[in-house]
Design a protein around this motif. Structure first.
Motif, PDB file in Angstrom:
ATOM      1  N   ALA A 106       0.637  -1.275   0.131  1.00  0.00           N
ATOM      2  CA  ALA A 106      -0.142  -0.072  -0.038  1.00  0.00           C
ATOM      3  C   ALA A 106       0.883   1.168   0.018  1.00  0.00           C
ATOM      4  CB  ALA A 106      -1.025   0.083   1.409  1.00  0.00           C
ATOM      5  N   MET A 107       1.742   1.141   0.587  1.00  0.00           N
ATOM      6  CA  MET A 107       2.797   2.526   0.874  1.00  0.00           C
ATOM      7  C   MET A 107       3.479   2.646  -0.576  1.00  0.00           C
ATOM      8  SD  MET A 107       2.491   3.781   3.762  1.00  0.00           S
ATOM      9  CE  MET A 107       0.746   3.276   3.631  1.00  0.00           C
ATOM     10  N   SER A 108       3.823   1.481  -1.055  1.00  0.00           N
ATOM     11  CA  SER A 108       4.709   1.506  -2.346  1.00  0.00           C
ATOM     12  C   SER A 108       3.638   2.069  -3.593  1.00  0.00           C
ATOM     13  CB  SER A 108       4.816   0.110  -2.768  1.00  0.00           C
ATOM     14  OG  SER A 108       5.823  -0.501  -1.897  1.00  0.00           O
ATOM     15  N   LEU A 109       2.284   2.016  -3.314  1.00  0.00           N
ATOM     16  CA  LEU A 109       1.320   2.408  -4.241  1.00  0.00           C
ATOM     17  C   LEU A 109       0.868   3.935  -4.277  1.00  0.00           C
ATOM     18  CD1 LEU A 109      -1.065  -0.420  -4.885  1.00  0.00           C
ATOM     19  CD2 LEU A 109       0.867  -0.128  -6.500  1.00  0.00           C
ATOM     20  N   LEU A 110       1.522   4.630  -2.968  1.00  0.00           N
ATOM     21  CA  LEU A 110       0.910   5.968  -2.643  1.00  0.00           C
ATOM     22  C   LEU A 110       1.865   6.869  -3.540  1.00  0.00           C
ATOM     23  CD1 LEU A 110       0.955   6.012   1.145  1.00  0.00           C
ATOM     24  CD2 LEU A 110      -0.769   6.176  -0.304  1.00  0.00           C
ATOM     25  N   PRO A 111       1.313   7.890  -3.815  1.00  0.00           N
ATOM     26  CA  PRO A 111       1.819   9.023  -4.726  1.00  0.00           C
ATOM     27  C   PRO A 111       2.965   9.863  -3.981  1.00  0.00           C
ATOM     28  CG  PRO A 111      -0.288   9.655  -4.260  1.00  0.00           C
ATOM     29  CD  PRO A 111      -0.192   8.221  -3.870  1.00  0.00           C
ATOM     30  N   ASP A 112       2.728   9.756  -2.779  1.00  0.00           N
ATOM     31  CA  ASP A 112       3.610  10.451  -1.712  1.00  0.00           C
ATOM     32  C   ASP A 112       4.704   9.650  -1.208  1.00  0.00           C
ATOM     33  OD1 ASP A 112       1.926  12.776  -2.077  1.00  0.00           O
ATOM     34  OD2 ASP A 112       0.916  12.579  -0.184  1.00  0.00           O
ATOM     35  N   GLY A 113       5.722  10.135  -0.808  1.00  0.00           N
ATOM     36  CA  GLY A 113       6.812   9.485  -0.382  1.00  0.00           C
ATOM     37  C   GLY A 113       6.701   9.346   0.999  1.00  0.00           C
ATOM     38  N   VAL A 114       7.144   7.940   1.657  1.00  0.00           N
ATOM     39  CA  VAL A 114       7.060   7.720   3.021  1.00  0.00           C
ATOM     40  C   VAL A 114       8.393   7.069   3.464  1.00  0.00           C
ATOM     41  CG1 VAL A 114       6.195   6.274   4.601  1.00  0.00           C
ATOM     42  CG2 VAL A 114       4.605   7.150   2.731  1.00  0.00           C
ATOM     43  N   VAL A 115       9.253   7.601   4.171  1.00  0.00           N
ATOM     44  CA  VAL A 115      10.490   7.121   4.659  1.00  0.00           C
ATOM     45  C   VAL A 115      10.386   6.887   6.217  1.00  0.00           C
ATOM     46  CG1 VAL A 115      12.902   7.931   4.870  1.00  0.00           C
ATOM     47  CG2 VAL A 115      11.627   8.700   3.075  1.00  0.00           C
ATOM     48  N   ILE A 116      10.508   5.762   6.781  1.00  0.00           N
ATOM     49  CA  ILE A 116      10.569   5.337   8.145  1.00  0.00           C
ATOM     50  C   ILE A 116      11.713   5.400   8.747  1.00  0.00           C
ATOM     51  CG2 ILE A 116      10.063   3.524   9.693  1.00  0.00           C
ATOM     52  CD1 ILE A 116       7.828   2.657   7.988  1.00  0.00           C
ATOM     53  N   MET A 117      12.363   6.179   9.734  1.00  0.00           N
ATOM     54  CA  MET A 117      13.645   6.448  10.342  1.00  0.00           C
ATOM     55  C   MET A 117      13.243   6.002  11.886  1.00  0.00           C
ATOM     56  SD  MET A 117      14.288  10.206   8.732  1.00  0.00           S
ATOM     57  CE  MET A 117      13.020  10.825   9.491  1.00  0.00           C
ATOM     58  N   ASP A 118      14.628   5.758  12.484  1.00  0.00           N
ATOM     59  CA  ASP A 118      14.670   5.817  13.983  1.00  0.00           C
ATOM     60  C   ASP A 118      14.737   7.055  14.564  1.00  0.00           C
ATOM     61  OD1 ASP A 118      17.277   6.223  13.717  1.00  0.00           O
ATOM     62  OD2 ASP A 118      18.068   4.390  13.992  1.00  0.00           O
ATOM     63  N   ASP A 119      14.929   7.050  15.776  1.00  0.00           N
ATOM     64  CA  ASP A 119      15.164   8.442  16.397  1.00  0.00           C
ATOM     65  C   ASP A 119      16.280   9.157  16.331  1.00  0.00           C
ATOM     66  OD1 ASP A 119      16.543   6.523  17.658  1.00  0.00           O
ATOM     67  OD2 ASP A 119      16.026   7.354  19.863  1.00  0.00           O
ATOM     68  N   VAL A 120      17.305   8.397  15.607  1.00  0.00           N
ATOM     69  CA  VAL A 120      18.474   9.075  15.324  1.00  0.00           C
ATOM     70  C   VAL A 120      18.465   9.437  13.831  1.00  0.00           C
ATOM     71  CG1 VAL A 120      19.771   8.858  17.264  1.00  0.00           C
ATOM     72  CG2 VAL A 120      19.884   7.052  15.562  1.00  0.00           C
ATOM     73  N   LEU A 121      17.623   9.246  13.187  1.00  0.00           N
ATOM     74  CA  LEU A 121      17.406   9.596  11.730  1.00  0.00           C
ATOM     75  C   LEU A 121      18.235   8.711  10.829  1.00  0.00           C
ATOM     76  CD1 LEU A 121      17.804  13.438  11.712  1.00  0.00           C
ATOM     77  CD2 LEU A 121      15.718  12.195  11.740  1.00  0.00           C
ATOM     78  N   PHE A 122      18.304   7.279  11.252  1.00  0.00           N
ATOM     79  CA  PHE A 122      18.691   6.431  10.141  1.00  0.00           C
ATOM     80  C   PHE A 122      17.576   5.643   9.544  1.00  0.00           C
ATOM     81  CE2 PHE A 122      22.273   6.399  13.313  1.00  0.00           C
ATOM     82  CZ  PHE A 122      23.398   6.259  12.567  1.00  0.00           C
ATOM     83  N   LEU A 123      18.139   5.546   8.245  1.00  0.00           N
ATOM     84  CA  LEU A 123      16.912   4.921   7.448  1.00  0.00           C
ATOM     85  C   LEU A 123      16.490   3.516   7.439  1.00  0.00           C
ATOM     86  CD1 LEU A 123      15.140   5.393   4.781  1.00  0.00           C
ATOM     87  CD2 LEU A 123      17.150   4.501   3.374  1.00  0.00           C
ATOM     88  N   GLU A 124      15.210   3.253   7.930  1.00  0.00           N
ATOM     89  CA  GLU A 124      14.790   1.735   8.037  1.00  0.00           C
ATOM     90  C   GLU A 124      14.111   1.330   6.958  1.00  0.00           C
ATOM     91  OE1 GLU A 124      12.561   1.509  11.646  1.00  0.00           O
ATOM     92  OE2 GLU A 124      14.426   1.749  12.801  1.00  0.00           O
ATOM     93  N   TRP A 125      13.212   2.115   6.077  1.00  0.00           N
ATOM     94  CA  TRP A 125      12.574   1.620   4.874  1.00  0.00           C
ATOM     95  C   TRP A 125      11.896   2.965   4.101  1.00  0.00           C
ATOM     96  CZ3 TRP A 125       7.431   2.348   3.494  1.00  0.00           C
ATOM     97  CH2 TRP A 125       7.040   1.360   2.267  1.00  0.00           C
ATOM     98  N   CYS A 126      11.714   2.849   3.052  1.00  0.00           N
ATOM     99  CA  CYS A 126      11.185   3.949   2.083  1.00  0.00           C
ATOM    100  C   CYS A 126      10.563   3.304   1.149  1.00  0.00           C
ATOM    101  CB  CYS A 126      12.276   4.934   1.743  1.00  0.00           C
ATOM    102  SG  CYS A 126      13.489   4.510   0.685  1.00  0.00           S
ATOM    103  N   ASN A 127       9.608   4.094   0.467  1.00  0.00           N
ATOM    104  CA  ASN A 127       8.870   3.524  -0.481  1.00  0.00           C
ATOM    105  C   ASN A 127       9.186   4.235  -1.993  1.00  0.00           C
ATOM    106  OD1 ASN A 127       7.776   6.358  -0.436  1.00  0.00           O
ATOM    107  ND2 ASN A 127       5.618   5.757  -0.672  1.00  0.00           N
ATOM    108  N   PRO A 128       8.571   3.639  -3.084  1.00  0.00           N
ATOM    109  CA  PRO A 128       9.396   4.041  -4.213  1.00  0.00           C
ATOM    110  C   PRO A 128       9.213   5.349  -4.375  1.00  0.00           C
ATOM    111  CG  PRO A 128       8.303   1.914  -4.645  1.00  0.00           C
ATOM    112  CD  PRO A 128       7.924   2.339  -3.130  1.00  0.00           C
TER     113      PRO A 128
END
Length: 439
Positions: A106-128
Motif C-alpha cells: 500500500a505504501m509503495s502505491l502511494l503517490p507521496d513518499g514515505v520514509v521510516i527512520m529511527d530516533d537518530v534519523l537512520f533509514l529503516e524503510w522507504c517507498n518507491p
C-alpha cells in the motif's frame, strides 16, 4: 484433570513399576540382583530424560513446528504443548508478515513518499515514491543517516529546529517537494514527501491564463471605451469619422467575442461533464469543407491543394472540424501571399493522419514545445495583425487528447512548417468507402 496430576501420576507409576520389578528380582534372585536391576532401570529412565532434554535444547536453538521431536510419557504432553505454541507463533508471524507485505505494498502505491527512520534519523524503510523524490535507494542506503543522504541546508535546519508541526518546502532534483516529519512510537519517525511540482506548474499556468486573458480583453475594451468617450464628448463628429470609429469598435468587439468563445470551448473540452460521444465522421466531407473554409479565408492569396486517401474515423465531427480548422487557418495566417498550403488526409503506417504543410515563415526550434500553451505566441505583433486569440493550438491539443491522437510539428524558419495529427488504428470506423486522391 489438574495438569499437575497428569504429570505426577505417570511419573509415580513409572517409579513404582521400577521398584516393583526390582522387588520381584530381589525375591527370586537375591537382593544384589534386585538392586542392580532397579538401578539399571533408573539409569535408563535418566538417560531417556537427558536425551529428551538434549533434543529440547537443540530445538529451542532453532524452533520449528516441522522438526519438533516426538516424546514419551510426560514429554509427549510437553512437546504437544510446545507444538501448539509454535504453530500459534508461526501463524501470528505469517499474519504479521502478510500485514507487513500489505502495508508495504500500500505504501509503495502511494503517490507521496514515505520514509521510516529511527530516533537518530537512520533509514529503516522507504517507498518507491520517496526514492524518486529524494534520490534514495533502499537496498543501498538502508541503515544510513537521512541527513547524509539529503544534503540540503533547509532540511538540516528543519531537523535542528524540530518544528515538525509545519511542513517544509524543499527544492530537490528540480522538483518542488513539501516534506514533513511525523514522530510516532518512542523510537520511530516518518518523513512524508509530497511532490508539488505539477500543482505548482498548474497554479502558475492558472495565474498566467488569468493575466493573459485579462490583458487580451483589456486592449479591445480600452479601444471601445475610448471611442465611446469620444462619441459622448463630441456628439457632432462627422459621419466619416463616426463610421471609422464604429468599424474599429466592431473589430475589437469581434475580437473579444472570439476570445470568449475560444475560452468557453477550452473549458468545455476540459470538463468531465462533456465526455466524448464518438460517432462516425465522414472525413471526405469534413476535409473538403475545411478546404472550402481555407479558400474563403485566403481569398485567393494562397495556392491550397487537397489530398484525401484515408478512412472514416470515430469521433466528434464538430471538435475535429475546430481542431483541423485551427491548423489550416494558422497556416494561412503565417504563410505569405502566393505561398503554398497542402492539406492531406491519408492512411499512415500506424493509423490515419491529417497533415497541413506550408512554405510560410516557419518556427524556430525553441518555440515548438510551447506552441500548444494558452496565449503563447511566437510573434505577438504578427498574432495581433492576424486577429489570433492565442488559444487555437491549445484547443487543438485538447481535442486530440479526447480522440487519443497526437500532434507532431516539423518546422524550419523561413522554409515552412508541417503539422501532423496521428490517430491510432482503433479510431478507424468499422467500415468505410474507398477514397480517392484529390489535388
Amino acid at each position: 484433570m489438574n495438569p499437575r496430576m497428569t504429570f505426577w501420576i505417570p511419573a509415580v507409576l513409572r517409579l513404582v513399576i521400577v521398584l516393583a520389578g526390582g522387588g520381584v528380582i530381589w525375591y527370586f534372585f537375591g537382593p544384589v540382583m534386585g538392586l542392580a536391576a532397579a538401578l539399571l532401570a533408573l539409569c535408563i529412565l535418566l538417560i531417556v530424560q537427558l536425551n529428551y532434554l538434549y533434543q529440547l535444547a537443540n530445538w529451542l536453538d532453532h524452533p520449528s513446528s516441522a522438526r519438533l521431536p516426538d516424546g514419551w510419557g510426560a514429554w509427549t504432553d510437553i512437546f504437544s504443548r510446545l507444538y501448539k505454541l509454535r504453530r500459534g507463533d508461526e501463524r501470528n508471524q505469517a499474519e504479521l508478515a502478510e500485514w507487513l507485505a500489505r502495508f508495504r505494498q500500500a505504501m509503495s502505491l502511494l503517490p507521496d513518499g514515505v520514509v521510516i527512520m529511527d530516533d537518530v534519523l537512520f533509514l529503516e524503510w522507504c517507498n518507491p515514491a520517496a526514492e524518486k523524490h529524494l534520490g534514495l535507494h533502499l537496498n543501498r542506503d538502508k541503515g544510513m543517516r537521512v541527513t547524509n543522504l539529503i544534503r540540503s541546508p533547509e532540511f538540516i535546519d528543519y531537523i535542528i529546529l524540530g518544528r515538525y508541526e509545519q511542513p517544509l518546502t524543499l527544492a530537490v532534483r528540480d522538483r518542488k517537494l513539501i516534506v514533513q516529519i511525523i514522530p510516532f512510537e518512542n523510537r520511530r519517525q516518518i518523513l512524508v514527501t509530497h511532490d508539488a511540482t505539477e500543482s505548482d506548474r498548474i497554479e502558475t499556468m492558472r495565474r498566467d491564463f488569468v493575466a493573459n486573458a485579462s490583458h487580451e480583453l483589456r486592449t479591445p475594451l480600452t479601444v471601445i471605451n475610448g471611442f465611446l468617450e469620444i462619441a459622448c464628448s463630441q456628439p457632432n463628429l462627422d459621419l466619416k469619422t463616426r463610421m471609422s470609429h464604429l468599424k474599429l469598435m466592431s473589430e475589437q468587439g469581434h475580437r473579444m467575442q472570439n476570445l470568449v468563445e475560444d475560452m468557453l470551448t477550452l473549458t468545455r473540452l476540459e470538463s468531465v461533464d462533456y465526455p466524448l460521444r464518438p460517432e462516425r465522421v465522414d472525413m471526405d466531407l469534413l476535409v473538403e469543407q475545411i478546404q472550402q473554409d481555407a479558400n474563403a479565408l485566403s481569398n485567393g492569396r494562397h495556392q491550397i491543394t487537397l489530398e484525401i486517401d484515408g478512412p472514416d474515423i470515430k469521433g466528434n465531427t464538430e471538435e475535429l472540424r475546430s481542431a483541423f480548422g485551427n491548423l489550416v487557418s494558422n497556416a494561412i495566417r503565417y504563410t505569405p501571399e502566393n505561398g503554398a498550403i497542402h492539406i492531406s488526409w491519408t492512411m499512415g503506417v500506424d493509423g490515419p493522419q491529417f497533415a497541413v504543410r506550408d512554405n510560410g515563415i516557419g518556427i524556430r526550434p525553441e518555440h515548438i514545445s510551447r506552441l500548444t500553451e494558452r496565449f503563447y505566441r511566437v510573434d505577438k505583433s504578427r498574432s495581433r495583425e492576424t486577429q489570433g486569440t492565442g488559444l487555437g493550438l491549445a484547443i487543438v491539443k485538447h481535442v486530440l487528447l479526447r480522440h487519443d491522437a497526437i500532434l507532431t510539428i516539423d518546422s524550419e524558419p523561413e522554409k515552412g512548417s508541417t503539422f501532423t495529427v496521428r490517430f491510432p488504428r482503433r479510431m478507424i470506423a468499422e467500415s468505410f468507402a474507398e477514397t480517392s486522391v484529390r489535388v
